[in-house]
Design an enzyme around this catalytic site. Structure first.
Site, PDB file in Angstrom:
ATOM      1  N   PHE A  94       0.809  -1.222   0.000  1.00  0.00           N
ATOM      2  CA  PHE A  94       0.000   0.000   0.000  1.00  0.00           C
ATOM      3  C   PHE A  94       0.844   1.276   0.000  1.00  0.00           C
ATOM      4  CE2 PHE A  94      -2.292  -3.217   2.675  1.00  0.00           C
ATOM      5  CZ  PHE A  94      -3.111  -3.677   1.666  1.00  0.00           C
ATOM      6  N   ALA A 109       1.252  -3.833 -13.045  1.00  0.00           N
ATOM      7  CA  ALA A 109       0.826  -4.830 -14.026  1.00  0.00           C
ATOM      8  C   ALA A 109       1.160  -4.372 -15.440  1.00  0.00           C
ATOM      9  CB  ALA A 109      -0.668  -5.099 -13.887  1.00  0.00           C
ATOM     10  N   ARG A 158      -7.451  -2.431 -20.877  1.00  0.00           N
ATOM     11  CA  ARG A 158      -7.721  -3.867 -20.917  1.00  0.00           C
ATOM     12  C   ARG A 158      -7.490  -4.455 -19.529  1.00  0.00           C
ATOM     13  NH1 ARG A 158      -7.163  -7.162 -25.182  1.00  0.00           N
ATOM     14  NH2 ARG A 158      -5.795  -5.706 -26.263  1.00  0.00           N
ATOM     15  N   GLN A 209      -8.676  -5.856  -6.564  1.00  0.00           N
ATOM     16  CA  GLN A 209      -7.989  -4.583  -6.336  1.00  0.00           C
ATOM     17  C   GLN A 209      -8.985  -3.439  -6.210  1.00  0.00           C
ATOM     18  OE1 GLN A 209      -4.471  -3.786  -6.027  1.00  0.00           O
ATOM     19  NE2 GLN A 209      -4.890  -5.867  -5.390  1.00  0.00           N
ATOM     20  N   GLU A 261      -5.010   1.519  -7.541  1.00  0.00           N
ATOM     21  CA  GLU A 261      -5.305   2.681  -6.700  1.00  0.00           C
ATOM     22  C   GLU A 261      -6.616   3.363  -7.063  1.00  0.00           C
ATOM     23  OE1 GLU A 261      -1.460   4.671  -7.244  1.00  0.00           O
ATOM     24  OE2 GLU A 261      -0.912   3.944  -5.259  1.00  0.00           O
TER      25      GLU A 261
HETATM   26 MO1  MOS Z   1       2.130   3.416  -3.880  1.00  0.00          MO
HETATM   27  S1  MOS Z   1       1.150   4.398  -2.428  1.00  0.00           S
HETATM   28  O1  MOS Z   1       2.401   4.471  -5.102  1.00  0.00           O
HETATM   29  O2  MOS Z   1       3.143   2.218  -3.412  1.00  0.00           O
END
Ligand code: MOS
Length: 754
Positions: A251, A521, A636, A646, A713
């Site tokens: 995180f 990814a 994609r 996620q 994120e």
């Molecule tokens: Mo992140 S909070 O860009 O590892």
């Protein structure tokens, strides 16, 4: 250098002949994790019995260590070493680099008598067992000369200055535009300090093999950790073999290393035996980075027909006295809505608190909690539906740079989300809908987060069994890296997933930037695709040049790969037959990805829309999240299951930011009040009702050769605002001081006479 235009060419991931890309494939390493057999850093079995190190944190926030009595600890059973700044092995000064190209400089532990934050590791005990080390640690007696800590953010806002190297960004004339607007909003929101709360704490197992330091540690990025440790130990970078195979959450909090790494390596060298060091939960809360608090002033000016004339978000935040990390909570607003007059910027105050740092969706997670609620408030003042208000302010091009968007499907996320969620059933007047004792409300918010591609390498091998091995110095922090790399390999070489082995998390593998900024990814995967394409080429050349192959004499470009078979039309053989005969030792090739030279000609982001239904108990002020829906446009999708996980994880975090999370500072000690997961509230199953994440079918040709963008994120951007907006719709109370706890909500309800 490549151009993004080259990326739209067909490749195995785009063609997706076997259909493995995008499928909801189970986690590659899942069975190991759920059976408890995936060795996390602290659990790795070293070559000989380990000793156990325990760190001792400073009891003051600012000052000097004036005395250290370690005699009793040293005499305690099983103790092998007790260190403070007075006797720790010598380390190069902070930031020193013997190798000019190191990505990190020296990071010495116990470096001096200076205490810079509460909980800072200031002493270290190693013993034969963890119990003996813990017991002895209580016998270390430190004395301090304490300076009164300067730790209260709210008292120091006036002292905030411009973050280094940064200026406010003004487009048009904000003040004039704002003053001339028909309808204006000017409000302040605050967000608290948050902790990362990874399930796995920071931890290291270290030993030495001759001059090589072998460390298993829990981190997000391999190379900087390897380089930083080598600089700290004063050895060559290749003399640190750093492994990080399984990681129980990052995180952002494991985007840097801590003293567990340094002290384990130093102690293993000094004692000549393996050493394990882990942070305790309390130390995780106190002595690793945190998301800093913010104060955000949002000003919006709009015309009566619902067009924004002026918008501003200014953020005040804090970092450590020695640091300059800035929570860029205003930045995302630069790309979100059209408005001719715009002002964004940040102010930073330095406090005697532990170092602040990035936490999942740094910037957006905090900033959307103000702006996306301000948009809701403004829509109400204009008498507009909040979805419609956002649609009216959709920009044609990037509102600040004028660049075209690579692909922007925010409007589709908004409208599709509204339809799926049943937004048309919302009563725009707050406090009108009841379900038993609950007041029920609906809220929504937009999501945006940047997309990035960094340089990365990867290698692919094929062996005589037809097994493809992917090797990359990448990490999987719970995100699904292992799985998506396996999918890319399987699709690219036309083999079943069971014929793919993925090896990551090792400094000896081809370097990748690791996990962060939701670039993982796309970056690691693009390098894997490049390696896979190079391996296809090598295999095709091998087959067509081999007189014993049925493919002999054909064009290498004509070779197809599917179901473990290489073929040119109706001439074929299995991949394993070919390799066993023509290259029995196997083939290994590398591939790499680099950002395209023209990548910055487009404004590139991921988007989403959050819809939320809450219940508010007007008697207790309790809030229940009944339903959350997110609709996302993120290129994609490589794996429908890991991507969804996620996104829903981010959405839950948003609900937590709205309702639960926060760590107050104890001004007496410059410490955080909540030091464990009993006090620091994160949501549990019972806190989250129905939860769904929908991913639009999209491919962003400007992102990378796969058309993939990040999702790690995005889910955390805007989701908290949707909860806050739903609370308002339920009961008519706006709480602008997060988290929206029952006490604050009750005060608002009483003020409304409810
Ligand atoms: Mo992140 S909070 O860009 O590892």
């Amino acid at each position: 250098m490549s151009s993004v235009h080259d990326w739209a060419a067909p490749n195995p991931v785009r063609t997706n002949r076997s259909g493995i890309i995008g499928k909801a494939v189970d986690r590659y390493e899942g069975p190991l994790k759920v059976t408890g057999t995936a060795p996390y850093a602290y659990e790795v079995t070293p070559p000989s019995p380990a000793a156990y190190g325990v760190m001792i944190g400073a009891g003051i926030a600012s000052g000097r260590i004036t005395g250290a009595d370690i005699a009793a600890a040293e005499a305690s059973p099983g103790v092998l070493a007790v260190w403070t700044h007075l006797n720790v092995p010598a380390q190069p000064p902070r930031g020193a680099k013997a190798h000019p190209r190191s990505t990190q400089g020296s990071k010495p532990a116990l470096e001096s008598d200076r205490v810079a934050y509460f909980g800072q590791p200031v002493a270290f005990v190693v013993a034969d067992t963890l119990e003996n080390a813990v017991s002895a640690s209580h016998l270390v007696a430190l004395s301090y000369a304490e300076d009164a800590p300067d730790a209260t953010f709210a008292d120091r806002l006036d002292a905030a200055g411009q973050p280094p190297g940064e200026e406010d960004v003004e487009i048009g004339r904000f003040e004039a535009g704002f003053a001339a607007s028909d309808v204006r909003l000017d409000e302040i929101w605050t967000t608290p300090i948050q902790n990362h709360c990874q399930m796995e704490p920071c931890a290291t197992t270290a030993w030495w093999e001759g001059g090589t330091c072998v460390v298993h540690t829990s981190i997000q990025m391999v190379k900087p950790a390897q380089h930083g440790l080598a600089e700290t130990l004063g050895i060559g970078r290749d003399d640190v073999h750093l492994l990080t195979r399984y990681i129980g959450g990052g995180f952002g909090g494991k985007g840097q290393t801590y003293d567990d790494l340094t002290l384990a390596a130093l102690a293993a060298r000094a004692l000549g035996r393996p050493v394990k060091v882990a942070f305790t939960r309390r130390q995780m809360m106190q002595a690793t980075i945190h998301r800093p608090a913010t104060v955000q002033r949002v000003r919006l000016g709009a015309s009566r027909d619902g067009r924004l004339d002026a918008m501003s978000i200014m953020t005040w935040t804090h970092c450590h006295k020695d640091g300059s990390f800035t929570e860029h909570a205003s930045n995302f607003a630069r790309n979100l809505y059209a408005a001719p007059n715009r002002l964004t910027g940040h102010r930073l105050v330095r406090l005697d608190l532990p170092p602040a740092g990035p936490m999942r969706a740094p910037g957006e997670a905090s900033g959307t909690l103000s702006l996306e609620v301000a948009m809701d408030e403004m829509a109400e003042r204009l008498g507009l539906d909040p979805v419609e208000f956002r649609l009216r302010n959709e920009p044609e091009v990037d509102p600040e740079t004028g660049k075209p968007f690579s692909l922007r499907q925010l409007a589709r996320c908004l409208t599709e989300g509204a339809q799926r969620f049943g937004w048309d059933r919302r009563n725009a007047t707050p406090g009108q809908v009841r379900d038993g004792r609950w007041l029920v409300g609906l809220g929504m918010a937009a999501a945006i987060r940047g997309n990035f591609l960094l340089p990365a390498k990867c290698s692919f091998s094929v062996d005589a069994e037809g097994v493809i091995t992917v090797r990359q110095g990448m990490t999987d922090i719970g995100t699904g890296t292992y799985t998506v790399l396996a999918q890319i390999a399987a699709e690219t070489l036309g083999v079943p997933l069971g014929k793919v082995v993925v090896e990551i998390g090792d400094s000896e593998l081809p370097p990748a930037p690791g996990s962060g900024g939701q670039f993982g990814a796309a970056t690691a995967g693009s390098a894997a695709l490049a390696a896979g394409m190079n391996l296809r080429k090598a295999i095709a050349e091998l087959a067509t040049a081999d007189p014993a192959s049925p493919l002999h004499g054909g064009y290498p470009e004509a070779v197809t790969f599917q179901d473990g078979v290489v073929a040119i039309e109706n001439r074929s053989e299995t991949l394993s037959d070919l390799i066993r005969r023509a290259a029995p030792e196997g083939l290994t090739v590398e591939g790499e990805i680099r950002p395209a030279q023209d990548a910055r000609d487009w404004s590139q982001h991921t988007y989403g829309a959050h819809y939320c239904e809450v219940g508010v108990d007007p008697v207790t002020g309790e809030v229940r999240v009944r339903r959350m829906l997110g609709v996302f446009a993120a290129g994609r999708i490589l794996n429908a299951k890991t991507a969804r996980s996620q996104l829903t994880g981010g959405m839950i975090w948003g609900a937590a930011s709205a309702l639960h999370e926060g760590n107050p500072v104890d001004p007496r000690y410059g410490s955080f009040a909540n030091q464990d997961l009993g006090q620091y509230l994160v949501p549990v199953q019972a806190d989250i009702g129905e939860l769904e994440a929908i991913m639009l079918d999209e491919v962003d040709d400007k992102a990378n050769p796969m058309g993939v963008k990040g999702v790690g994120e995005l889910g955390n951007s805007g989701s908290g605002a949707a909860v806050a907006n739903a609370i308002y719709n339920a009961c008519g109370v706006r709480v602008r001081e997060y988290p929206i706890t029952p006490d604050k909500l009750l005060a608002g309800l009483m003020a409304r006479g409810m």
